[in-house]
Design an enzyme around this catalytic site. Structure first.
Site, PDB file in Angstrom:
ATOM      1  N   GLU A 114      -4.963  -8.761  -0.089  1.00  0.00           N
ATOM      2  CA  GLU A 114      -5.980  -8.522   0.842  1.00  0.00           C
ATOM      3  C   GLU A 114      -7.303  -8.133   0.217  1.00  0.00           C
ATOM      4  OE1 GLU A 114      -5.114  -6.059   4.098  1.00  0.00           O
ATOM      5  OE2 GLU A 114      -3.219  -6.377   4.144  1.00  0.00           O
TER       6      GLU A 114
ATOM      7  N   GLU B  55       0.780  -1.149   0.097  1.00  0.00           N
ATOM      8  CA  GLU B  55      -0.091   0.034  -0.047  1.00  0.00           C
ATOM      9  C   GLU B  55       0.772   1.193  -0.150  1.00  0.00           C
ATOM     10  OE1 GLU B  55      -4.144  -1.145   2.213  1.00  0.00           O
ATOM     11  OE2 GLU B  55      -2.507  -1.159   3.533  1.00  0.00           O
TER      12      GLU B  55
END
Length: 347
Positions: A273, A169
């Site tokens: 995820e 991220e």
């Protein structure tokens, strides 16, 4: 997705994992990330999944880079030894996970025994290594090379495979290594430097997985400047959640980012995820997730099976599979229908 990060050094317990031998084979060979060779793993059927042994010599992940089936995984920020999430997932999903993802903080020792435990139980370990308060520029400039070398040697000595997602991220402004805190060039330099140290030390048991968050209203940065290059990446991972702000459907949540990434990366795609928040649309969105992932040709997805607040707010979201009988039934039916669940060693 923002979460609390585990800090401090990992505490490894001593555990003997008893397994029977079965010749392992997995279709396909990869050349990315500097990994090469034809080594494999031994596997045998075991309760809760497919068990594996680790060889005494160096482990080579090359046969795992292009899996023949689609994997189904689960993520928890707890250490590899905390196995309850795997047991819970197995009960809810109707099958054991193929991947167990966990978090580690930059500076932590690698938990060799814990990862051996996971691989012995049939879960491919995936470590999301977060730099926390360590500046990417310092990592890229080599200030932490003593730690990088130590980590590389610890991972190599584990004698099993590891999926490594470094500074995931990186396009998320909520992270200390994201936009507003670090430049894309800093991320690329840090990634390449860590990778180069591992390659110099001939560490071949790592699957290098680049894991940006999907591009949405909260993460608008272009992804190409963050990409280290095909020579430094084995799998491309994407992180994205069906929730109240972004993510009503696969076509809006993942497809635009997949299209953007396809323009510069040429690696297998793993959803590293994901989850579906509890709502009246959850059953339909679970079905949409698996159908969309199937159509997109991903090699697997990793589910976040917990309750957690939505990033940037205090609104609690329930991402668990069994928030309702319908949600659990949809997860089981659609994961099976679209071929998710790949016991390593079965081809």
């Amino acid at each position: 997705m923002a979460r609390s990060r585990r800090t401090g050094c990992s505490v490894a317990a001593v555990l003997a994992v008893a397994v029977l031998l079965l010749a392992y084979s997995c279709a396909g060979h990869g050349s990315g990330g500097g990994n090469s060779g034809s080594g494999g793993a031994d596997a045998t059927a075991a309760a809760g999944g497919t068990a594996h042994t680790t060889s005494a010599g160096p482990y080579d992940v090359a046969p795992l880079l292009h899996p023949a089936g689609r994997m189904l995984g689960v993520v928890d920020d707890k250490s590899p030894w905390q196995y309850d999430i795997v047991k819970t997932f197995t009960t809810q999903a109707g099958r054991a996970p193929d991947i167990r993802e966990y978090y580690a903080t930059w500076g932590d020792d690698f938990d060799a025994e814990g990862n051996t435990f996971l691989w012995g139980k049939g879960q491919l370990p995936m470590m999301a290594l977060v730099p926390s308060d360590t500046a990417l520029a310092d990592i890229g400039d080599g200030y932490d090379d003593a730690y990088v070398r130590k980590l590389a040697q610890q991972i190599a000595g584990y004698h099993g495979p590891l999926v490594l997602s470094f500074a995931g991220e990186m396009n998320g402004p909520w992270n200390s290594w994201g936009p507003g805190h670090a430049e894309p060039a800093d991320f690329v330099a840090a990634w390449r430097h860590v990778h180069d140290v591992f390659r110099e030390l001939k560490v071949r048991n790592v699957i290098w997985t680049w894991s940006p968050h999907v591009v949405d209203s909260g993460t608008t940065a272009k992804l190409k400047p963050y990409y280290p290059g095909d020579a430094y990446v084995d799998w491309v991972g994407l992180i994205g959640y069906y929730g109240p702000i972004d993510g009503a459907a696969f076509a809006s949540l993942f497809t635009p980012t997949i299209g953007q990434v396809a323009g510069f990366a040429h690696k297998p795609l793993l959803i590293t995820e994901t989850g579906v928040a509890e709502s009246s649309a959850k059953e339909a969105q679970v079905r949409d997730l698996f159908a969309g992932a199937d159509k997109a040709g991903v090699i697997g997805l990793v589910w976040y099976d917990q309750r957690k607040d939505w990033p940037g707010s205090t609104q609690m979201m329930d991402w668990r599979i069994d928030t309702s009988v319908g949600s659990r039934a949809a997860f089981r039916a659609e994961s099976a229908r679209h071929g998710f669940g790949h016991p390593f060693g079965s081809g």
